[in-house]
Motif scaffolding. Structure first.
Motif, short mmCIF file in Angstrom:
data_model
loop_
_atom_site.label_atom_id
_atom_site.label_comp_id
_atom_site.label_asym_id
_atom_site.label_seq_id
_atom_site.Cartn_x
_atom_site.Cartn_y
_atom_site.Cartn_z
N PRO A 178 -4.73 12.61 6.82
CA PRO A 178 -3.28 12.40 6.65
C PRO A 178 -2.93 12.26 5.17
N LEU A 179 -1.73 12.73 4.82
CA LEU A 179 -1.27 12.70 3.44
C LEU A 179 0.05 11.95 3.35
N ILE A 180 0.10 10.95 2.47
CA ILE A 180 1.35 10.26 2.17
C ILE A 180 2.17 11.18 1.26
N ALA A 181 3.47 11.30 1.53
CA ALA A 181 4.29 12.25 0.78
C ALA A 181 5.63 11.65 0.38
N GLU A 216 7.89 17.49 -4.73
CA GLU A 216 6.97 16.87 -3.76
C GLU A 216 5.76 16.29 -4.48
N ASN A 217 5.25 15.19 -3.92
CA ASN A 217 3.98 14.64 -4.40
C ASN A 217 3.23 14.08 -3.19
N LEU A 218 1.94 14.37 -3.11
CA LEU A 218 1.12 13.99 -1.96
C LEU A 218 -0.14 13.26 -2.40
N THR A 219 -0.60 12.35 -1.55
CA THR A 219 -1.88 11.66 -1.79
C THR A 219 -2.51 11.31 -0.45
N PRO A 220 -3.83 11.33 -0.33
CA PRO A 220 -4.46 11.01 0.95
C PRO A 220 -4.27 9.55 1.34
N VAL A 221 -4.24 9.32 2.64
CA VAL A 221 -4.29 7.96 3.16
C VAL A 221 -5.68 7.40 2.89
N VAL A 222 -5.74 6.17 2.38
CA VAL A 222 -7.03 5.54 2.09
C VAL A 222 -7.40 4.58 3.22
N ASP A 223 -8.68 4.30 3.35
CA ASP A 223 -9.12 3.37 4.39
C ASP A 223 -8.58 1.96 4.16
N GLU A 224 -8.53 1.54 2.90
CA GLU A 224 -8.05 0.21 2.60
C GLU A 224 -7.52 0.17 1.17
N THR A 225 -6.34 -0.39 0.97
CA THR A 225 -5.81 -0.57 -0.37
C THR A 225 -6.40 -1.83 -1.00
N VAL A 226 -6.27 -1.96 -2.30
CA VAL A 226 -6.79 -3.14 -3.00
C VAL A 226 -6.12 -4.40 -2.49
N SER A 227 -4.81 -4.32 -2.22
CA SER A 227 -4.07 -5.50 -1.76
C SER A 227 -4.25 -5.76 -0.27
N GLY A 228 -4.79 -4.78 0.46
CA GLY A 228 -4.97 -4.93 1.90
C GLY A 228 -3.76 -4.52 2.72
N THR A 229 -2.70 -4.07 2.06
CA THR A 229 -1.50 -3.62 2.78
C THR A 229 -1.58 -2.13 3.07
N SER A 230 -0.80 -1.69 4.03
CA SER A 230 -0.70 -0.26 4.33
C SER A 230 0.07 0.45 3.22
N GLN A 231 -0.26 1.73 3.00
CA GLN A 231 0.46 2.52 2.00
C GLN A 231 1.90 2.80 2.39
N THR A 232 2.24 2.63 3.65
CA THR A 232 3.59 2.99 4.10
C THR A 232 4.34 1.87 4.80
N GLU A 245 8.90 -5.15 -3.85
CA GLU A 245 7.99 -4.29 -3.09
C GLU A 245 7.88 -2.95 -3.80
N HIS A 246 6.69 -2.33 -3.71
CA HIS A 246 6.43 -1.08 -4.43
C HIS A 246 5.47 -0.19 -3.65
N TRP A 247 5.84 1.08 -3.57
CA TRP A 247 4.98 2.12 -2.99
C TRP A 247 4.82 3.22 -4.04
N ASP A 248 3.73 3.95 -4.00
CA ASP A 248 3.61 5.07 -4.93
C ASP A 248 2.78 6.20 -4.35
N VAL A 249 2.98 7.38 -4.93
CA VAL A 249 2.12 8.53 -4.72
C VAL A 249 1.76 9.05 -6.10
N VAL A 250 0.48 9.08 -6.39
CA VAL A 250 -0.03 9.47 -7.70
C VAL A 250 -0.98 10.64 -7.51
N SER A 251 -0.77 11.72 -8.26
CA SER A 251 -1.65 12.88 -8.10
C SER A 251 -1.81 13.62 -9.42
N GLU A 252 -2.90 14.34 -9.53
CA GLU A 252 -3.17 15.15 -10.72
C GLU A 252 -2.19 16.31 -10.78
#
Length: 245
Positions: free
Chosen positions: A83-86, A102-118, A226-233
């Motif tokens: 899955p890709l966060i977009a 558009e900017n996309l990044t994969p869903v990770v198993d666990e964030t550093v903070s322990g919260t969901s990316q979305t 609160e803050h969400w991000d999508v970071v990509s090359e």
């Protein structure tokens, strides 16, 4: 229909129903594509839809509208092996989609903070504060662009109640006040605001890598909570000549 309704209706037909005929109904003949994953013009959109797998779906988490710009925060399932966060941003003109970023990044198993990316608040509120919140985030990004001294950045956040959803750091200062070489913003391209939400589109470098940053902030009582991000090359070989921004 207003811009938000147009984008949501188009997204449902295009990505919900995977209806290729909807391209002509909802997309301007002069459509400008900035995505790194689709070629330019209407043919690029048609081609992308034709190759979507049977199990593809799109989950919408948040939507904000600022004039003729509408930003969607969601998750693509089946677009790739994971899955890709977009973040998808559309410019609407004459009732049709005229331009897309558009900017996309994969869903990770666990964030550093322990919260969901979305996860987190999704309701747009405090419409009366839109302009104040836009100014707050613009000032934050200006501080970041000028070298992000920690003290200047810290004052923008409610550190007691702050929730970080980005995968790489658990705190606001970890994202925006860290070491100079970790996350550098050079150019702020867009600020899209509605009520308590503000989205910025900027570019810079992560270490030595050219990087696109899409940052979504939720503001409460004049502070970021609160803050969400999508970071990509940023790839040099885009499938069109329109640039990523």
């Amino acid at each position: 229909m207003n811009a938000k309704e147009i984008v949501l209706s188009a997204a449902e037909e295009l990505f919900g129903n995977k209806d290729v005929s909807a391209v002509d109904r909802w997309t301007s003949p002069d459509y400008i594509q900035h995505s790194a994953y689709a070629s330019g013009g209407l043919d690029g959109v048609r081609q992308m839809l034709q190759y979507l797998p049977p199990g593809f779906r799109y989950d919408l988490h948040r939507v904000i509208a600022d004039g003729n710009h509408v930003a969607l925060h969601g998750t693509f399932h089946g677009f790739g092996p994971m899955p890709l966060i977009a973040f998808n941003v559309y410019r609407v003109e004459d009732g049709r989609l005229a331009e897309h970023w558009e900017n996309l990044t994969p869903v990770v198993d666990e964030t550093v903070s322990g919260t969901s990316q979305t996860a987190g608040v999704a309701q747009v509120d405090d419409l009366h504060a839109t302009d104040d919140n836009r100014r707050l985030i613009t000032h934050l990004m200006e501080a970041v662009l000028k070298g992000r001294p920690t003290g200047a950045v810290a004052e923008f956040f409610d550190t007691e109640h702050y929730i970080e959803h980005g995968p790489g750091s658990g705190t606001a200062l970890g994202v925006f006040g860290g070491d100079e070489g970790v996350r550098r913003h050079d150019t702020l391209h867009k600020v899209i605001a509605e009520g308590n939400f503000v989205l910025t589109l900027s570019e810079g470098r992560s270490g030595a890598t050219p990087t696109a940053y899409y940052d979504l902030f939720r503001v409460e009582d004049g502070k970021i909570v609160e803050h969400w991000d999508v970071v990509s090359e940023i790839k040099s070989d885009l499938p069109h000549s329109n640039g990523l921004f």
